[in-house]
Scaffold this motif. Structure first.
Motif, PDB file in Angstrom:
ATOM      1  N   SER A  85      -1.865 -11.521   7.652  1.00  0.00           N
ATOM      2  CA  SER A  85      -0.893 -10.870   8.518  1.00  0.00           C
ATOM      3  C   SER A  85      -0.467  -9.572   7.858  1.00  0.00           C
ATOM      4  O   SER A  85      -0.820  -9.291   6.707  1.00  0.00           O
ATOM      5  CB  SER A  85       0.308 -11.784   8.767  1.00  0.00           C
ATOM      6  N   ARG A  86       0.301  -8.781   8.576  1.00  0.00           N
ATOM      7  CA  ARG A  86       0.760  -7.511   8.018  1.00  0.00           C
ATOM      8  C   ARG A  86       2.103  -7.147   8.601  1.00  0.00           C
ATOM      9  O   ARG A  86       2.459  -7.556   9.708  1.00  0.00           O
ATOM     10  CB  ARG A  86      -0.268  -6.416   8.276  1.00  0.00           C
ATOM     11  N   ASP A  87       2.834  -6.363   7.821  1.00  0.00           N
ATOM     12  CA  ASP A  87       4.106  -5.795   8.256  1.00  0.00           C
ATOM     13  C   ASP A  87       3.996  -4.292   8.034  1.00  0.00           C
ATOM     14  O   ASP A  87       4.143  -3.817   6.896  1.00  0.00           O
ATOM     15  CB  ASP A  87       5.259  -6.400   7.452  1.00  0.00           C
ATOM     16  N   ASN A  88       3.741  -3.572   9.090  1.00  0.00           N
ATOM     17  CA  ASN A  88       3.532  -2.131   8.948  1.00  0.00           C
ATOM     18  C   ASN A  88       4.802  -1.401   8.543  1.00  0.00           C
ATOM     19  O   ASN A  88       4.732  -0.324   7.953  1.00  0.00           O
ATOM     20  CB  ASN A  88       2.968  -1.553  10.238  1.00  0.00           C
ATOM     21  N   ALA A  89       5.943  -1.964   8.844  1.00  0.00           N
ATOM     22  CA  ALA A  89       7.199  -1.338   8.424  1.00  0.00           C
ATOM     23  C   ALA A  89       7.367  -1.398   6.912  1.00  0.00           C
ATOM     24  O   ALA A  89       8.097  -0.595   6.333  1.00  0.00           O
ATOM     25  CB  ALA A  89       8.378  -2.004   9.114  1.00  0.00           C
ATOM     26  N   LYS A  90       6.707  -2.366   6.280  1.00  0.00           N
ATOM     27  CA  LYS A  90       6.806  -2.541   4.827  1.00  0.00           C
ATOM     28  C   LYS A  90       5.531  -2.134   4.106  1.00  0.00           C
ATOM     29  O   LYS A  90       5.412  -2.345   2.900  1.00  0.00           O
ATOM     30  CB  LYS A  90       7.134  -3.995   4.496  1.00  0.00           C
ATOM     31  N   ALA A 144       0.832  -1.199   0.000  1.00  0.00           N
ATOM     32  CA  ALA A 144       0.000   0.000   0.000  1.00  0.00           C
ATOM     33  C   ALA A 144       0.866   1.248   0.000  1.00  0.00           C
ATOM     34  O   ALA A 144       1.940   1.282   0.600  1.00  0.00           O
ATOM     35  CB  ALA A 144      -0.915   0.004   1.219  1.00  0.00           C
ATOM     36  N   SER A 145       0.381   2.276  -0.676  1.00  0.00           N
ATOM     37  CA  SER A 145       1.034   3.578  -0.660  1.00  0.00           C
ATOM     38  C   SER A 145      -0.034   4.652  -0.699  1.00  0.00           C
ATOM     39  O   SER A 145      -1.176   4.410  -1.111  1.00  0.00           O
ATOM     40  CB  SER A 145       2.000   3.722  -1.833  1.00  0.00           C
ATOM     41  N   GLY A 146       0.347   5.847  -0.236  1.00  0.00           N
ATOM     42  CA  GLY A 146      -0.589   6.960  -0.269  1.00  0.00           C
ATOM     43  C   GLY A 146      -1.534   7.037   0.912  1.00  0.00           C
ATOM     44  O   GLY A 146      -2.482   7.831   0.899  1.00  0.00           O
ATOM     45  N   LEU A 147      -1.301   6.211   1.912  1.00  0.00           N
ATOM     46  CA  LEU A 147      -2.118   6.268   3.127  1.00  0.00           C
ATOM     47  C   LEU A 147      -1.248   5.918   4.319  1.00  0.00           C
ATOM     48  O   LEU A 147      -0.174   5.321   4.160  1.00  0.00           O
ATOM     49  CB  LEU A 147      -3.318   5.312   3.034  1.00  0.00           C
ATOM     50  N   SER A 148      -1.710   6.293   5.489  1.00  0.00           N
ATOM     51  CA  SER A 148      -0.983   5.955   6.714  1.00  0.00           C
ATOM     52  C   SER A 148      -1.288   4.504   7.062  1.00  0.00           C
ATOM     53  O   SER A 148      -2.136   4.198   7.886  1.00  0.00           O
ATOM     54  CB  SER A 148      -1.404   6.884   7.840  1.00  0.00           C
ATOM     55  N   PHE A 149      -0.573   3.636   6.409  1.00  0.00           N
ATOM     56  CA  PHE A 149      -0.902   2.212   6.414  1.00  0.00           C
ATOM     57  C   PHE A 149      -1.076   1.669   7.821  1.00  0.00           C
ATOM     58  O   PHE A 149      -2.001   0.907   8.085  1.00  0.00           O
ATOM     59  CB  PHE A 149       0.197   1.434   5.685  1.00  0.00           C
ATOM     60  N   ARG A 150      -0.229   2.071   8.733  1.00  0.00           N
ATOM     61  CA  ARG A 150      -0.246   1.480  10.066  1.00  0.00           C
ATOM     62  C   ARG A 150      -1.502   1.845  10.858  1.00  0.00           C
ATOM     63  O   ARG A 150      -1.722   1.336  11.957  1.00  0.00           O
ATOM     64  CB  ARG A 150       0.987   1.873  10.846  1.00  0.00           C
ATOM     65  N   THR A 151      -2.322   2.745  10.334  1.00  0.00           N
ATOM     66  CA  THR A 151      -3.556   3.117  11.027  1.00  0.00           C
ATOM     67  C   THR A 151      -4.798   2.482  10.402  1.00  0.00           C
ATOM     68  O   THR A 151      -5.906   2.645  10.920  1.00  0.00           O
ATOM     69  CB  THR A 151      -3.752   4.640  11.043  1.00  0.00           C
ATOM     70  N   TYR A 152      -4.606   1.759   9.293  1.00  0.00           N
ATOM     71  CA  TYR A 152      -5.742   1.253   8.524  1.00  0.00           C
ATOM     72  C   TYR A 152      -6.005  -0.232   8.726  1.00  0.00           C
ATOM     73  O   TYR A 152      -5.085  -1.060   8.652  1.00  0.00           O
ATOM     74  CB  TYR A 152      -5.495   1.461   7.029  1.00  0.00           C
ATOM     75  N   SER A 197     -10.069  -9.927   7.032  1.00  0.00           N
ATOM     76  CA  SER A 197      -9.543  -8.599   7.314  1.00  0.00           C
ATOM     77  C   SER A 197      -8.610  -8.660   8.510  1.00  0.00           C
ATOM     78  O   SER A 197      -8.620  -9.623   9.287  1.00  0.00           O
ATOM     79  CB  SER A 197     -10.676  -7.606   7.565  1.00  0.00           C
ATOM     80  N   ILE A 198      -7.820  -7.610   8.635  1.00  0.00           N
ATOM     81  CA  ILE A 198      -6.878  -7.511   9.743  1.00  0.00           C
ATOM     82  C   ILE A 198      -6.901  -6.077  10.250  1.00  0.00           C
ATOM     83  O   ILE A 198      -6.951  -5.131   9.454  1.00  0.00           O
ATOM     84  CB  ILE A 198      -5.464  -7.950   9.298  1.00  0.00           C
ATOM     85  N   ASN A 199      -6.857  -5.916  11.559  1.00  0.00           N
ATOM     86  CA  ASN A 199      -6.934  -4.564  12.092  1.00  0.00           C
ATOM     87  C   ASN A 199      -5.595  -3.854  11.938  1.00  0.00           C
ATOM     88  O   ASN A 199      -4.615  -4.408  11.434  1.00  0.00           O
ATOM     89  CB  ASN A 199      -7.422  -4.581  13.538  1.00  0.00           C
ATOM     90  N   TYR A 200      -5.531  -2.618  12.398  1.00  0.00           N
ATOM     91  CA  TYR A 200      -4.408  -1.750  12.070  1.00  0.00           C
ATOM     92  C   TYR A 200      -3.056  -2.265  12.557  1.00  0.00           C
ATOM     93  O   TYR A 200      -2.035  -2.054  11.918  1.00  0.00           O
ATOM     94  CB  TYR A 200      -4.657  -0.347  12.631  1.00  0.00           C
ATOM     95  N   ASN A 201      -3.049  -2.963  13.678  1.00  0.00           N
ATOM     96  CA  ASN A 201      -1.765  -3.404  14.237  1.00  0.00           C
ATOM     97  C   ASN A 201      -1.574  -4.919  14.130  1.00  0.00           C
ATOM     98  O   ASN A 201      -0.602  -5.449  14.677  1.00  0.00           O
ATOM     99  CB  ASN A 201      -1.613  -2.956  15.688  1.00  0.00           C
ATOM    100  N   GLY A 202      -2.479  -5.585  13.459  1.00  0.00           N
ATOM    101  CA  GLY A 202      -2.356  -7.018  13.295  1.00  0.00           C
ATOM    102  C   GLY A 202      -2.826  -7.838  14.474  1.00  0.00           C
ATOM    103  O   GLY A 202      -2.722  -9.061  14.467  1.00  0.00           O
TER     104      GLY A 202
END
Length: 120
Positions: free
Chosen positions: A71-76, A24-32, A50-55
């Motif tokens: 899963s998600r990697d907010n750093a990436k 993802a780009s163009g948004l504050s990914f770690r809050t979405y 779905s997965i919440n903002y912090n996984g």
């Protein structure tokens, strides 16, 4: 401008695994919150999970329970969909999606999709 780009689709045999990624780009990914959907030919789009903002919290549709993991990697700025024990009925285009704002209901931003084909 928000961009969601999926990758990782392809051909798999029944019982096999694939891992999809969505950058993802163009948004504050770690809050979405982020979601995954799929659409098979001739069928309506289906919620996968779905997965919440912090996984810390995930939610799955019936077809994904027990076989798929989000899963998600907010750093990436990346969300993943690990699909195990694939079945031919999992064949579809898979999309990641995001809401318009972090707290909004529904999904407004969509990727272009990645094709998953499962052979029997």
């Amino acid at each position: 401008q928000v961009h969601l780009v999926e990758s990782g689709g392809g051909l798999a045999q029944a019982g096999g695994s694939l891992r999809l990624s969505c950058v993802a780009s163009g948004l504050s990914f770690r809050t979405y919150l982020m979601g995954w959907f799929r659409q098979a030919p001739g069928k309506e789009r289906e919620f996968v999970g779905s997965i919440n903002y912090n996984g810390g919290s995930t939610y799955y549709g019936d077809s994904a329970k027990g076989r798929f993991t989000i899963s998600r990697d907010n750093a990436k700025n990346t969300v993943y969909l690990q699909m195990n024990n694939l079945k031919p009925e999992d064949t579809a285009i898979y999309y990641c999606a995001a809401p318009r704002t972090p707290g909004a209901l529904g999904y407004d931003y969509w990727g272009q999709g990645t094709q998953v084909t499962v052979s029997s």
